[in-house]
Design a protein around this motif. Structure first.
Motif, short mmCIF file in Angstrom:
data_model
loop_
_atom_site.label_atom_id
_atom_site.label_comp_id
_atom_site.label_asym_id
_atom_site.label_seq_id
_atom_site.Cartn_x
_atom_site.Cartn_y
_atom_site.Cartn_z
N LEU A 156 0.85 -1.42 0.05
CA LEU A 156 -0.13 0.05 0.01
C LEU A 156 0.76 1.17 -0.05
O LEU A 156 0.41 2.24 -0.49
CB LEU A 156 -0.93 -0.17 1.25
CG LEU A 156 -2.06 -0.80 1.09
CD1 LEU A 156 -3.13 -0.76 2.42
CD2 LEU A 156 -3.13 -0.31 -0.24
N ARG A 192 -7.66 -0.12 -9.33
CA ARG A 192 -8.64 -0.42 -8.67
C ARG A 192 -8.96 -1.81 -8.17
O ARG A 192 -9.08 -2.18 -7.06
CB ARG A 192 -10.00 0.08 -8.86
CG ARG A 192 -10.15 1.44 -8.96
CD ARG A 192 -11.65 2.03 -9.38
NE ARG A 192 -12.16 1.98 -10.70
CZ ARG A 192 -11.77 2.62 -11.70
NH1 ARG A 192 -10.99 3.89 -11.44
NH2 ARG A 192 -12.04 2.37 -13.01
N PHE A 201 -6.26 -2.74 -5.49
CA PHE A 201 -6.84 -2.25 -4.20
C PHE A 201 -7.76 -3.16 -3.59
O PHE A 201 -8.00 -3.66 -2.50
CB PHE A 201 -7.22 -0.71 -4.12
CG PHE A 201 -6.34 0.09 -4.29
CD1 PHE A 201 -5.46 0.16 -3.31
CD2 PHE A 201 -5.97 0.74 -5.30
CE1 PHE A 201 -4.47 1.38 -2.98
CE2 PHE A 201 -4.88 1.80 -5.22
CZ PHE A 201 -3.80 2.08 -4.06
N ARG A 202 -8.69 -3.62 -4.64
CA ARG A 202 -9.81 -4.43 -4.00
C ARG A 202 -9.19 -5.84 -3.57
O ARG A 202 -9.46 -6.51 -2.68
CB ARG A 202 -10.89 -4.97 -5.31
CG ARG A 202 -11.94 -3.62 -5.27
CD ARG A 202 -12.92 -4.16 -6.34
NE ARG A 202 -12.36 -4.46 -7.53
CZ ARG A 202 -12.27 -3.75 -8.78
NH1 ARG A 202 -12.41 -2.46 -8.74
NH2 ARG A 202 -12.03 -4.32 -9.96
N HIS A 234 -6.13 -6.53 -2.75
CA HIS A 234 -5.41 -6.28 -1.54
C HIS A 234 -6.27 -6.23 -0.31
O HIS A 234 -5.92 -6.90 1.01
CB HIS A 234 -4.51 -4.81 -1.55
CG HIS A 234 -3.70 -4.83 -0.49
ND1 HIS A 234 -2.51 -5.27 -0.21
CD2 HIS A 234 -3.83 -3.86 0.76
CE1 HIS A 234 -1.95 -4.91 0.94
NE2 HIS A 234 -2.65 -4.09 1.48
N SER A 235 -7.51 -5.67 -0.44
CA SER A 235 -8.34 -5.82 0.69
C SER A 235 -8.89 -7.11 1.09
O SER A 235 -8.83 -7.56 2.26
CB SER A 235 -9.64 -4.88 0.45
OG SER A 235 -10.49 -4.87 1.30
N VAL A 236 -9.12 -7.80 0.04
CA VAL A 236 -9.55 -9.48 0.41
C VAL A 236 -8.22 -10.27 0.83
O VAL A 236 -8.35 -11.00 1.78
CB VAL A 236 -10.00 -9.98 -0.83
CG1 VAL A 236 -10.19 -11.45 -0.59
CG2 VAL A 236 -11.27 -9.34 -1.41
N TRP A 237 -7.18 -9.92 0.34
CA TRP A 237 -5.85 -10.70 0.71
C TRP A 237 -5.70 -10.29 2.10
O TRP A 237 -5.22 -11.21 2.97
CB TRP A 237 -4.82 -10.16 -0.15
CG TRP A 237 -3.21 -10.37 0.28
CD1 TRP A 237 -2.88 -11.77 0.23
CD2 TRP A 237 -2.64 -9.78 1.21
NE1 TRP A 237 -1.60 -11.72 0.89
CE2 TRP A 237 -1.46 -10.61 1.60
CE3 TRP A 237 -2.63 -8.39 1.82
CZ2 TRP A 237 -0.51 -10.01 2.35
CZ3 TRP A 237 -1.95 -8.08 2.83
CH2 TRP A 237 -0.59 -8.78 3.06
N ASN A 238 -5.74 -8.86 2.45
CA ASN A 238 -5.70 -8.51 3.86
C ASN A 238 -6.47 -9.54 5.09
O ASN A 238 -6.19 -9.64 5.93
CB ASN A 238 -5.88 -7.19 4.04
CG ASN A 238 -4.95 -6.21 5.22
OD1 ASN A 238 -4.05 -6.96 5.51
ND2 ASN A 238 -5.36 -5.20 5.63
N GLN A 239 -7.85 -9.54 4.54
CA GLN A 239 -8.67 -10.45 5.21
C GLN A 239 -8.28 -11.84 5.38
O GLN A 239 -8.45 -12.45 6.37
CB GLN A 239 -10.30 -10.25 4.66
CG GLN A 239 -10.77 -8.96 4.66
CD GLN A 239 -12.09 -8.93 3.97
OE1 GLN A 239 -12.53 -9.94 3.48
NE2 GLN A 239 -12.81 -7.59 3.78
#
Length: 141
Positions: free
Chosen positions: A62, A79, A82-83, A85-90
């Protein structure tokens, strides 16, 4: 021998290729199993579940997001990163610690399917323009 430093654009094209290769593996249980088999056949250390999480950090961070700009990365691709990355983080937060040693221990679980689906969606966005090798090669000449 003179040292030739790659251009900023060539570095970004390399990053793009790395992201696409990662997403190809992350989006497919078959590719993940093949990756695990290659590691085992090479007697290489590593655990594919851990590698699937850690390799994304090698591709995208990030704090370096502004590096992934046009023309090498479209707005849609940005985009998508980023989407994903958000799922990967979860997924990184929801998977066991320590990770199971075999990829089959995660394939088929709800959390891992979330990673596979998000990677497939991001990869589809990148595949619209493809690897753009022709642009990277023309830049080097």
């Amino acid at each position: 021998m003179a040292r030739i430093d790659p251009s900023e654009s060539a570095i970004k094209y390399g990053a793009r290729l790395g992201i696409m290769l990662y997403l190809e593996t992350a989006s497919s249980a078959t590719e993940q199993r093949a990756f695990e088999k290659r590691l085992r056949n090479a007697n290489a250390p590593g655990c594919v579940p851990t590698e699937m999480i850690c390799q994304w950090e090698d591709c995208f961070r990030l704090e370096d997001a502004d590096h992934f700009g046009a023309p090498e990365f479209s707005n849609e691709e940005q985009r998508a990163m980023f989407r994903f990355h958000s799922v990967w983080n979860q997924v990184a937060d929801e998977t066991p610690d320590p990770m199971p040693p075999n990829i089959n221990d995660l394939i088929g679980t709800q959390v891992w399917q979330k990673l596979i689906d998000a990677a497939a969606e991001a990869l589809a966005t990148f595949e619209v323009r493809g690897q753009l090798r022709h642009l990277a090669e023309s830049e080097e000449n």
